[in-house]
Design an enzyme around this catalytic site. Sequence first.
Site, PDB file in Angstrom:
ATOM      1  N   ILE A 167      47.484  45.696  34.392  1.00 50.01           N
ATOM      2  CA  ILE A 167      46.281  45.973  35.191  1.00 50.01           C
ATOM      3  C   ILE A 167      46.407  45.357  36.573  1.00 50.01           C
ATOM      4  O   ILE A 167      46.068  45.991  37.585  1.00 50.01           O
ATOM      5  CB  ILE A 167      45.020  45.480  34.462  1.00 50.01           C
ATOM      6  CG1 ILE A 167      44.843  46.248  33.145  1.00 50.01           C
ATOM      7  CG2 ILE A 167      43.789  45.642  35.351  1.00 50.01           C
ATOM      8  CD1 ILE A 167      43.725  45.716  32.263  1.00 50.01           C
ATOM      9  N   ALA A 246      38.360  40.889  34.071  1.00 45.16           N
ATOM     10  CA  ALA A 246      39.202  40.410  32.972  1.00 45.16           C
ATOM     11  C   ALA A 246      38.353  39.829  31.846  1.00 45.16           C
ATOM     12  O   ALA A 246      38.032  40.519  30.875  1.00 45.16           O
ATOM     13  CB  ALA A 246      40.197  39.378  33.493  1.00 45.16           C
ATOM     14  N   ARG A 247      37.968  38.576  31.973  1.00 45.90           N
ATOM     15  CA  ARG A 247      37.145  37.888  30.982  1.00 45.90           C
ATOM     16  C   ARG A 247      36.170  36.978  31.707  1.00 45.90           C
ATOM     17  O   ARG A 247      36.546  36.254  32.630  1.00 45.90           O
ATOM     18  CB  ARG A 247      38.010  37.052  30.031  1.00 45.90           C
ATOM     19  CG  ARG A 247      38.871  37.863  29.074  1.00 45.90           C
ATOM     20  CD  ARG A 247      38.024  38.542  28.010  1.00 45.90           C
ATOM     21  NE  ARG A 247      38.829  39.274  27.040  1.00 45.90           N
ATOM     22  CZ  ARG A 247      39.161  40.557  27.154  1.00 45.90           C
ATOM     23  NH1 ARG A 247      38.778  41.233  28.231  1.00 45.90           N
ATOM     24  NH2 ARG A 247      39.879  41.154  26.231  1.00 45.90           N
ATOM     25  N   ASP A 271      32.353  42.574  36.345  1.00 45.32           N
ATOM     26  CA  ASP A 271      32.178  43.481  35.210  1.00 45.32           C
ATOM     27  C   ASP A 271      32.102  42.712  33.902  1.00 45.32           C
ATOM     28  O   ASP A 271      31.794  43.293  32.866  1.00 45.32           O
ATOM     29  CB  ASP A 271      33.333  44.479  35.152  1.00 45.32           C
ATOM     30  CG  ASP A 271      33.135  45.556  34.089  1.00 45.32           C
ATOM     31  OD1 ASP A 271      32.013  46.094  33.994  1.00 45.32           O
ATOM     32  OD2 ASP A 271      34.096  45.859  33.364  1.00 45.32           O
ATOM     33  N   GLU A 276      27.766  37.972  26.800  1.00 44.49           N
ATOM     34  CA  GLU A 276      27.495  39.414  26.880  1.00 44.49           C
ATOM     35  C   GLU A 276      26.898  39.898  25.566  1.00 44.49           C
ATOM     36  O   GLU A 276      27.379  39.516  24.499  1.00 44.49           O
ATOM     37  CB  GLU A 276      28.791  40.185  27.163  1.00 44.49           C
ATOM     38  CG  GLU A 276      29.424  39.853  28.495  1.00 44.49           C
ATOM     39  CD  GLU A 276      30.749  40.583  28.714  1.00 44.49           C
ATOM     40  OE1 GLU A 276      31.151  41.376  27.841  1.00 44.49           O
ATOM     41  OE2 GLU A 276      31.380  40.358  29.754  1.00 44.49           O
ATOM     42  N   HIS A 294      30.256  45.364  31.733  1.00 39.45           N
ATOM     43  CA  HIS A 294      31.557  45.403  31.037  1.00 39.45           C
ATOM     44  C   HIS A 294      31.947  46.844  30.721  1.00 39.45           C
ATOM     45  O   HIS A 294      32.095  47.239  29.561  1.00 39.45           O
ATOM     46  CB  HIS A 294      31.506  44.569  29.748  1.00 39.45           C
ATOM     47  CG  HIS A 294      32.878  44.145  29.292  1.00 39.45           C
ATOM     48  ND1 HIS A 294      33.094  43.000  28.563  1.00 39.45           N
ATOM     49  CD2 HIS A 294      34.113  44.711  29.465  1.00 39.45           C
ATOM     50  CE1 HIS A 294      34.392  42.882  28.301  1.00 39.45           C
ATOM     51  NE2 HIS A 294      35.032  43.911  28.840  1.00 39.45           N
ATOM     52  N   GLY A 296      34.732  48.451  32.281  1.00 40.51           N
ATOM     53  CA  GLY A 296      36.018  48.716  32.898  1.00 40.51           C
ATOM     54  C   GLY A 296      36.775  49.883  32.298  1.00 40.51           C
ATOM     55  O   GLY A 296      37.459  50.614  33.006  1.00 40.51           O
ATOM     56  N   SER A 297      36.661  50.080  30.994  1.00 41.23           N
ATOM     57  CA  SER A 297      37.402  51.167  30.339  1.00 41.23           C
ATOM     58  C   SER A 297      36.534  52.384  30.062  1.00 41.23           C
ATOM     59  O   SER A 297      36.960  53.304  29.355  1.00 41.23           O
ATOM     60  CB  SER A 297      37.987  50.669  29.012  1.00 41.23           C
ATOM     61  OG  SER A 297      36.954  50.340  28.092  1.00 41.23           O
TER      62      SER A 297
END
Length: 328
Positions: A167, A246-247, A271, A276, A294, A296-297
């Site tokens: 990524i 990422a995290r 994100d 969460e 969250h 991203g995907s």
Amino acid sequence: MSVLSTANAPRLLCAAPVTSAVAERAVTEFDALLSQEKQLTPAEMLVVVKANPSVQAILVSSRIPVKAETLTALAPQIKIIATSSVGYEHMDVAAATSLGVVTTNTPDVLTNATADMAMLLLLGAARRMREYLQVMDNGWRQRFGLGDLLGTEVSGKTLGIWGMGRIGQAVARRARGFDMKVLYCNRSRLSPELEQGATYYSDLEAMLPNCDFLSLHAPSSPETTGAINADRLKQLPQGAILVNTARGQLVNEEDLLAALKSGHIAAAGLDVFAAEPEYDLRFRELPNVFMAPHMGSATTETRDAMGLRALDNIAAVLSGYSARDALN
């Protein structure tokens, strides 16, 4: 709990909602039980598995914890647990290995979508899109002068990338399209063909003072938890912009909030968060935070690919072959 039964002898439990393409294949190939309305809890998974002794595989998401006690209760009936995610912190891989349960993830397939999100957040944070959207939502109706609501130009600036895996490399390719200079910090230096002219730093703190933008792509681990703290944020130049896809655990959120309020960090594109979905609502109060839940995907293409990759791994294990993305 609502699990749709699709056959008399299911071999697979999809414990989290999946896309229609994934659901269709799961039913056709595995006579799967589907939970399309909600993600099952570990306790609910156990109930379904024990009621269906033909089930040998479980597809989970990153939101479903699979800990040692759950694995102990599932083995030896369950042969494989496939997570439809790159991250696998929610699974006790060591416990699974000891119990003979194969665990797999889905690397590669979400690289482009997550890199796109990183650039979206970078641009949105730099150009004050949170505030622009609010102006439009309020109906606009006012004129702005040449000095009002000015953002930061991205073109020609320096982007530091912490974590130059798939990524991180994809973000670097996109950044070069904006004529950005790319720096990166990674555990090891990339080969020249992967580096593509980016400048390598073995030490994060050595890289930070040179970054107009910092994009986080490091893995979550005890060593990286809270690594972006007050000291490291201070090492970034005044007015730097932080992006995290990422995290959330990589960032000390108290320190980031303070840096955003002081203006030392001009803006952030986030994100991911430490908690969460119950993220710290203080971020919501800051106009210089451009954020997403969250996602991203979250493209049709990527979520299909993630689920289908998980099914590939399940098919391999149930057929007696090694899974491509086995973690154990």
